[in-house]
Design a protein around this motif. Sequence first.
Motif, short mmCIF file in Angstrom:
data_model
loop_
_atom_site.label_atom_id
_atom_site.label_comp_id
_atom_site.label_asym_id
_atom_site.label_seq_id
_atom_site.Cartn_x
_atom_site.Cartn_y
_atom_site.Cartn_z
N ASP A 45 51.06 39.63 37.18
CA ASP A 45 50.31 38.56 36.53
C ASP A 45 51.19 37.40 36.09
O ASP A 45 50.84 36.23 36.27
N THR A 46 52.35 37.70 35.52
CA THR A 46 53.25 36.63 35.06
C THR A 46 53.70 35.78 36.24
O THR A 46 53.74 34.54 36.15
N PRO A 89 45.90 37.38 27.31
CA PRO A 89 44.81 38.14 27.94
C PRO A 89 43.57 38.12 27.05
O PRO A 89 43.67 38.13 25.83
N TYR A 132 42.90 35.37 31.61
CA TYR A 132 43.87 34.79 30.67
C TYR A 132 43.30 33.50 30.10
O TYR A 132 42.61 32.75 30.79
N ILE A 158 41.92 36.25 37.54
CA ILE A 158 42.58 36.88 38.69
C ILE A 158 41.62 37.92 39.24
O ILE A 158 41.20 38.84 38.54
N ARG A 160 41.77 40.25 42.23
CA ARG A 160 42.54 40.82 43.34
C ARG A 160 41.62 41.37 44.44
O ARG A 160 41.97 41.33 45.61
N ILE A 165 42.67 33.56 42.71
CA ILE A 165 42.99 33.20 41.34
C ILE A 165 42.20 31.92 41.08
O ILE A 165 42.19 31.00 41.91
#
Length: 173
Positions: A45-46, A89, A132, A158, A160, A165
């Motif tokens: 995520d970062t 988050p 986020y 996000i 997946r 995104i």
Amino acid sequence: MQNRLTHVDNTFINFRNYEYQDSRSPAFRWVDVKRLRLPAESLGDTQLLAELIGHEQFRDDYAGGGVLPEGIRHGPYWVRAVTPDAYQPLDHRESDRILRTWANQFEDVPVDLATDLQREVFDRLASAEPIYYLSELGDEAIHDWGGVHSEFHEFVLIDRARGLITLLVAADD
């Protein structure tokens, strides 16, 4: 360094394009949705947040200037002030509450706008994991004319499963 996210498309929902019951309702509100394809390789995520911040689609002042590939502003902030650590988050329930409260703050949105928001905003929130939210960055992060937005809400979704995104900005000006 080549950015690993690929811009897919944008959706812009301008509240002024909908008819309200109360003609006095402030309609200088909008939602901007930018979707980007995730890279083939798995990123945390970062790393994904860093890739998003580094993407040219992030360089948007959301005040009529549009995306400027070499831009130095992002919404009310200097781009340099926005880091992955600035995003917190947030769960689905709180994300939904923030956006619905913002959208309906003066009166309930018209039915056709509610339908568009459901499809473009709330359905995307529901399928995203994680979500986020951009925290307040403080006065030193606000650019030279960054006070044009009375409210500025930014979410990064996000997804997946869909390989996307989404940068979702809801603001008043």
